[in-house]
Design a protein around this motif. Structure first.
Motif, short mmCIF file in Angstrom:
data_model
loop_
_atom_site.label_atom_id
_atom_site.label_comp_id
_atom_site.label_asym_id
_atom_site.label_seq_id
_atom_site.Cartn_x
_atom_site.Cartn_y
_atom_site.Cartn_z
N ALA A 1 84.30 -42.44 54.50
CA ALA A 1 83.53 -43.23 55.46
C ALA A 1 83.13 -44.56 54.85
N PRO A 2 82.80 -45.55 55.69
CA PRO A 2 82.38 -46.85 55.16
C PRO A 2 81.02 -46.74 54.48
N ARG A 3 80.85 -47.48 53.40
CA ARG A 3 79.54 -47.52 52.73
C ARG A 3 78.52 -48.24 53.60
N HIS A 4 78.98 -49.17 54.44
CA HIS A 4 78.13 -49.83 55.43
C HIS A 4 78.54 -49.30 56.80
N ASP A 8 84.38 -49.36 50.66
CA ASP A 8 84.35 -50.66 51.32
C ASP A 8 85.50 -50.66 52.32
N ILE A 9 85.18 -50.55 53.59
CA ILE A 9 86.22 -50.36 54.60
C ILE A 9 87.13 -51.58 54.72
N ALA A 10 86.68 -52.74 54.25
CA ALA A 10 87.51 -53.94 54.29
C ALA A 10 88.49 -54.00 53.12
N ASP A 11 88.30 -53.13 52.12
CA ASP A 11 89.22 -53.05 50.97
C ASP A 11 90.25 -51.97 51.28
N THR A 12 91.33 -52.36 51.91
CA THR A 12 92.32 -51.40 52.40
C THR A 12 92.87 -50.54 51.27
N ASP A 13 93.16 -51.14 50.14
CA ASP A 13 93.71 -50.39 49.01
C ASP A 13 92.74 -49.29 48.57
N ALA A 14 91.45 -49.61 48.53
CA ALA A 14 90.46 -48.63 48.12
C ALA A 14 90.35 -47.49 49.14
N VAL A 55 89.01 -39.47 58.06
CA VAL A 55 88.74 -40.83 57.62
C VAL A 55 87.99 -41.51 58.76
N TRP A 56 86.77 -41.91 58.46
CA TRP A 56 85.87 -42.47 59.48
C TRP A 56 85.85 -43.99 59.31
N ILE A 57 86.09 -44.69 60.40
CA ILE A 57 86.15 -46.15 60.37
C ILE A 57 85.10 -46.73 61.31
N GLU A 58 84.40 -47.74 60.82
CA GLU A 58 83.67 -48.65 61.70
C GLU A 58 84.30 -50.01 61.52
N SER A 59 84.57 -50.69 62.61
CA SER A 59 85.16 -52.02 62.51
C SER A 59 84.84 -52.80 63.79
N PRO A 60 83.95 -53.79 63.69
CA PRO A 60 83.21 -54.25 62.54
C PRO A 60 82.14 -53.24 62.12
N ALA A 109 77.00 -55.15 58.23
CA ALA A 109 77.66 -56.15 57.38
C ALA A 109 78.81 -56.86 58.07
N LEU A 110 79.30 -56.27 59.18
CA LEU A 110 80.34 -56.88 60.00
C LEU A 110 81.67 -57.06 59.27
N GLU A 111 82.00 -56.08 58.42
CA GLU A 111 83.31 -56.06 57.79
C GLU A 111 84.34 -55.52 58.77
N VAL A 112 85.57 -55.96 58.63
CA VAL A 112 86.65 -55.57 59.54
C VAL A 112 87.69 -54.77 58.78
#
Length: 365
Positions: free
Chosen positions: A102-105, A129-135, A146-151, A155-158
């Motif tokens: 899951a995203p840290r934010h 960090d959901i914006a760090d695709t490799d991670a 796998v849980w995604i928030e986008s944004p 923090a509004l990461e994509v």
């Protein structure tokens, strides 16, 4: 012989554009003297022998809302008592000791539920960090979800949803996308391969700060049946009035999103030039903006209490503009700056919104 059957929005729904479907999906049949809108069905008990049987299993008003939201997301929807009710139902499907990435934010309630489940030994959560695709891809190994928030909130990461979906599916994991901020008008995760889309329908879907509601949408018939079975068993069902209000709000979703997004874009342009603002976060779409106030958290608190038009409130997605400093909540991630203020931009006149922000920013000195 020509087909003389009437053409209704329901029969041509796949060809309709999203704004039209927002207005017409989930309507009653166009029979003479039928109501144009789905009425409130206030029933806890039904006459036996049909499909409903009991009020916890279904309601015509819920169904109308589910049909409309499902049409917009391109799947089949289930309504819940709240966004967190939907989150809890999805996480309830995870086996003991399974991994959830899951995203840290993210929405504080989602992270709170994951933290509680991990503390009780139910799941292992991997925050990324959901914006760090490799991670994110590296964290997918052995994951169940796998849980995604986008944004992300706030923090509004994509996220790169297609890339993450591909890695998650290769690892055998389901992908859940919280689409609350983007709405189905700006992003359709099922088209990008996600298995489940989740909404806090309290926010932009209902849009008037008067209804608590959650929803999930999926294209997988088996997954739908499992989720509905869990909703029936756990009882996280929506209120009839809340579903009706959310459906009524959804009818103007396209208008509200268009106006609030236009306001947000213009406010971002002006805020970036203001000396009291250290940083502006905006993903380039949607109505949520985050600013970091240059003089720190006390100045950010003063800003939130000095506006006259913007409402100091913790929710978002309503027709009215609101703001709050997110780190005032003890459960917020420590990686969120202390001075970050989340703005939910409404549909008011943008110059009035700007004038109010400027007079509040001017008080910071």
């Amino acid at each position: 012989m020509p087909d003389d059957s009437p053409t209704t929005p329901e029969t041509v729904a796949p060809a309709l554009r999203p704004a039209t479907r927002a207005v017409h999906a989930g309507r009653p049949a166009r029979d003479p003297d039928a109501p144009l809108n789905t009425p409130l069905t206030m029933a806890a008990t039904y006459v036996g022998g049909g499909d409903l049987e009991y009020g916890r299993y279904g309601n015509p008003t819920w169904t109308a809302f589910e049909d409309a939201l499902g049409s917009l997301e391109g799947g089949r929807a289930l309504a819940f008592s709240s966004g967190l009710g939907a989150v809890a139902t999805v996480l309830d499907l995870v086996a003991n000791d399974a991994v959830v990435v899951a995203p840290r934010h993210a929405y504080q309630g989602t992270l709170g539920q994951l933290g509680d489940l991990q503390l009780r030994g139910r799941v292992q959560s991997r925050l990324v960090d959901i914006a760090d695709t490799d991670a994110v891809v590296a964290a997918c190994d052995d994951a169940a979800i796998v849980w995604i928030e986008s944004p992300t909130n706030p923090a509004l990461e994509v996220a790169d949803i297609p890339a993450i979906v591909a890695a998650a599916h290769e690892a055998g994991a389901y992908v859940v996308v919280d689409n609350t901020f983007a709405t189905p008008l700006l992003q359709q995760p099922l088209d990008q391969g996600a298995d489940i889309v989740l909404h806090s329908a309290t926010k932009f879907i209902a849009g008037h700060s008067d209804a608590l509601l959650g929803a999930v949408v999926t294209r997988d018939p088996q997954l739908y049946d499992v989720l509905k079975g869990r909703r029936d068993l756990l009882g996280a069902i929506p209120g009839t009035l809340e579903a009706w209000l959310a459906l009524r709000g959804l009818r103007t979703l396209h208008l509200r999103v268009e106006r609030s997004q236009a306001n947000a874009v213009e406010l971002v342009r002006r805020l970036e030039a203001h000396p009291a603002i250290e940083r502006v976060r905006y993903p380039g779409f949607g109505a949520i903006v985050a600013i970091e106030v240059a003089k720190g958290p006390l100045a950010a608190d003063l800003l939130c209490r000095s506006t006259r038009l913007w409402v100091f409130a913790t929710s978002l997605g309503g027709v009215e503009s609101s703001l709050e400093r997110r780190r005032r909540w003890k459960g917020e991630a420590t990686t969120i700056p202390e001075s970050l203020v989340r703005l939910s931009v409404g549909v008011e006149d943008v110059d009035d919104l700007w004038d109010d922000l400027v007079q509040a920013l001017d008080q910071l000195g």
